[in-house]
Design a protein around this motif. Structure first.
Motif, short mmCIF file in Angstrom:
data_model
loop_
_atom_site.label_atom_id
_atom_site.label_comp_id
_atom_site.label_asym_id
_atom_site.label_seq_id
_atom_site.Cartn_x
_atom_site.Cartn_y
_atom_site.Cartn_z
N VAL A 49 12.57 1.55 16.61
CA VAL A 49 12.91 2.22 15.36
C VAL A 49 11.69 2.04 14.47
CG1 VAL A 49 14.41 2.23 13.34
CG2 VAL A 49 15.37 1.73 15.60
N HIS A 50 11.25 3.09 13.83
CA HIS A 50 10.10 2.93 12.95
C HIS A 50 10.33 3.64 11.62
CE1 HIS A 50 9.26 6.31 15.73
NE2 HIS A 50 8.68 6.89 14.71
N ILE A 51 9.77 3.00 10.58
CA ILE A 51 9.87 3.52 9.22
C ILE A 51 8.50 4.02 8.82
CG2 ILE A 51 10.42 2.98 6.81
CD1 ILE A 51 11.81 0.82 9.56
N ARG A 52 8.41 5.28 8.45
CA ARG A 52 7.12 5.90 8.13
C ARG A 52 6.94 5.98 6.61
NH1 ARG A 52 4.98 11.83 10.07
NH2 ARG A 52 6.23 12.53 8.32
N PHE A 53 5.94 5.25 6.11
CA PHE A 53 5.58 5.29 4.70
C PHE A 53 4.32 6.12 4.52
CE2 PHE A 53 7.84 1.25 5.19
CZ PHE A 53 8.68 1.23 4.09
N ILE A 54 4.12 6.62 3.31
CA ILE A 54 2.87 7.27 2.95
C ILE A 54 1.95 6.23 2.34
CG2 ILE A 54 1.77 8.94 1.40
CD1 ILE A 54 4.10 10.77 1.83
N LYS A 55 0.76 6.11 2.91
CA LYS A 55 -0.22 5.14 2.41
C LYS A 55 -1.09 5.81 1.36
CE LYS A 55 -3.58 1.74 4.05
NZ LYS A 55 -4.22 1.13 5.24
N LYS A 56 -1.14 5.19 0.19
CA LYS A 56 -1.85 5.81 -0.92
C LYS A 56 -3.14 5.10 -1.29
CE LYS A 56 0.51 3.15 -4.54
NZ LYS A 56 1.25 3.21 -5.80
N GLN A 57 -3.40 3.92 -0.73
CA GLN A 57 -4.58 3.20 -1.18
C GLN A 57 -5.13 2.28 -0.10
OE1 GLN A 57 -2.46 1.04 -4.36
NE2 GLN A 57 -3.19 -0.85 -3.46
N LEU A 58 -6.41 1.90 -0.28
CA LEU A 58 -7.06 0.87 0.52
C LEU A 58 -7.52 -0.21 -0.44
CD1 LEU A 58 -9.32 3.14 2.77
CD2 LEU A 58 -7.19 2.02 3.44
N GLY A 59 -7.20 -1.46 -0.13
CA GLY A 59 -7.52 -2.54 -1.04
C GLY A 59 -6.51 -2.61 -2.16
N GLU A 60 -6.62 -3.61 -3.00
CA GLU A 60 -5.68 -3.77 -4.11
C GLU A 60 -6.40 -4.47 -5.25
OE1 GLU A 60 -1.12 -5.39 -4.86
OE2 GLU A 60 -2.19 -5.90 -3.02
N ALA A 61 -6.25 -3.91 -6.45
CA ALA A 61 -6.87 -4.51 -7.62
C ALA A 61 -6.27 -5.89 -7.89
CB ALA A 61 -6.67 -3.61 -8.82
N THR A 62 -7.11 -6.85 -8.26
CA THR A 62 -6.62 -8.21 -8.53
C THR A 62 -6.84 -8.56 -9.99
OG1 THR A 62 -8.77 -9.09 -7.89
CG2 THR A 62 -7.10 -8.97 -6.19
N TRP A 103 0.81 -1.22 0.00
CA TRP A 103 0.00 0.00 0.00
C TRP A 103 0.84 1.27 0.00
CZ3 TRP A 103 2.01 2.06 4.22
CH2 TRP A 103 2.32 1.26 5.31
N ALA A 104 2.17 1.13 0.11
CA ALA A 104 3.03 2.32 0.22
C ALA A 104 3.16 3.03 -1.13
CB ALA A 104 4.41 1.91 0.73
#
Length: 237
Positions: free
Chosen positions: A224-237, A116-117
Motif C-alpha cells: 500500500v503506498h501513499i503518494r504525496f506531492i513534494k514541494k521543496q528540497l531542504g528546510e529553512a532552520t 517536504w509534503a
C-alpha cells in the motif's frame, strides 16, 4: 558576494591613459564575474521559470517548487501489513512478499506527513496487488481505507480526531492473467484534513463487493503506498 556593475567604457576619443585605466578596471570586473559565476549570490533569492511555474531558491539554500514544478513521492507500506484486527496471511509469490486478503481482513499502520509534503494538496492512497486467478465473468474485489489525521500537540484524542474519513475503491475487476500486477487508486485524503507533521493512522481492508462475483482465490497485496506531492528540497532552520 554581490556583483557590481561593469565599468563605464571611455569615450571614443579618450586619452590613452584613460583607456588603459578602463582596461585594468574591466579586467578586475571580469575576475569578479568569474568568481561570482562559481558561486553566485542573489539578494532576496532566485526564481527560475516563469511568473507562475518556477523553482524558488532562497538565500538559505531551501528550494521550493511552485506551480507545475512539483514531484510525486510515495511512502511505501509493506511489512506493517501483517498487523491488524483480522490480519491477512503472508505468502511469497515469485520474488515478492505478499499478504493474502480474505473479505474482512485488515491491516493497520501509521505514517507521519513528511516535512517536504505540500499539505495544500491531497494525498493519494494506492494498492498494488495480484491474484492467482484469471479474470472471467464478473470476478471483482473491493478495497477500503479508514484514516485519521491527528496533530501531535495534545489537543485531540487519537481515537476521535477532528479529521477522519473512509475511502472505497469500488468494485475492481481482477487482472486478465493470473498473478498479473494490478494497481488501484483507492482515493484521496483531502488536503483540508492534513497539516504539516500530522500523524495519520490508516486501516486498510478488503471488503465485500457491491455487485458481481467474488473470485475463488484471495488477492495478494504487495504494498500500500501513499503518494504525496513534494514541494521543496531542504528546510529553512
Amino acid at each position: 558576494m554581490n556583483l557590481p556593475p561593469p565599468p563605464e567604457p571611455p569615450a571614443e576619443n579618450a586619452d590613452i591613459n584613460i583607456i588603459r585605466d578602463y582596461v585594468q578596471e574591466l579586467q578586475k570586473w571580469n575576475f569578479l564575474l568569474y568568481e561570482f559565476l562559481k558561486k553566485p549570490v542573489f539578494p532576496g533569492g532566485l526564481n527560475v521559470g516563469d511568473t507562475t511555474n518556477y523553482c524558488q531558491i532562497a538565500n538559505d539554500g531551501e528550494i521550493t517548487f511552485v506551480g507545475t514544478g512539483r514531484s510525486y513521492v510515495c511512502v511505501m507500506i509493506t511489512s506493517h501489513l501483517e498487523h491488524g484486527s483480522t490480519s491477512p496471511d503472508h505468502a511469497v509469490v515469485g520474488n515478492y512478499c505478499t499478504w493474502k486478503y480474505d473479505i474482512g481482513d485488515d491491516s493497520s499502520f501509521v505514517i507521519e506527513v513528511p516535512h517536504w509534503a505540500d499539505t495544500s494538496e491531497a494525498a493519494e492512497i494506492h494498492v498494488a496487488w495480484c491474484i492467482d486467478e484469471a479474470y472471467a465473468a464478473s470476478k471483482e474485489v473491493q478495497w477500503q481505507v479508514d484514516y485519521s489525521c491527528t496533530p501531535h500537540d495534545k489537543t485531540e484524542a487519537i481515537d476521535s480526531p477532528t479529521h477522519n474519513g473512509q475511502l472505497k475503491s469500488g468494485d475492481v475487476k481482477i487482472p486478465v492473467i493470473a498473478k498479473g500486477l494490478e494497481h488501484t487508486n483507492i482515493g484521496d485524503i483531502p488536503a483540508a484534513h492534513m497539516v504539516d507533521h500530522d500523524i495519520i493512522g490508516i486501516k486498510f481492508s478488503r471488503i465485500a463487493i457491491d455487485d458481481g462475483d467474488n473470485p475463488a482465490q484471495d488477492p495478494n497485496v504487495i504494498n500500500v503506498h501513499i503518494r504525496f506531492i513534494k514541494k521543496q528540497l531542504g528546510e529553512a532552520t
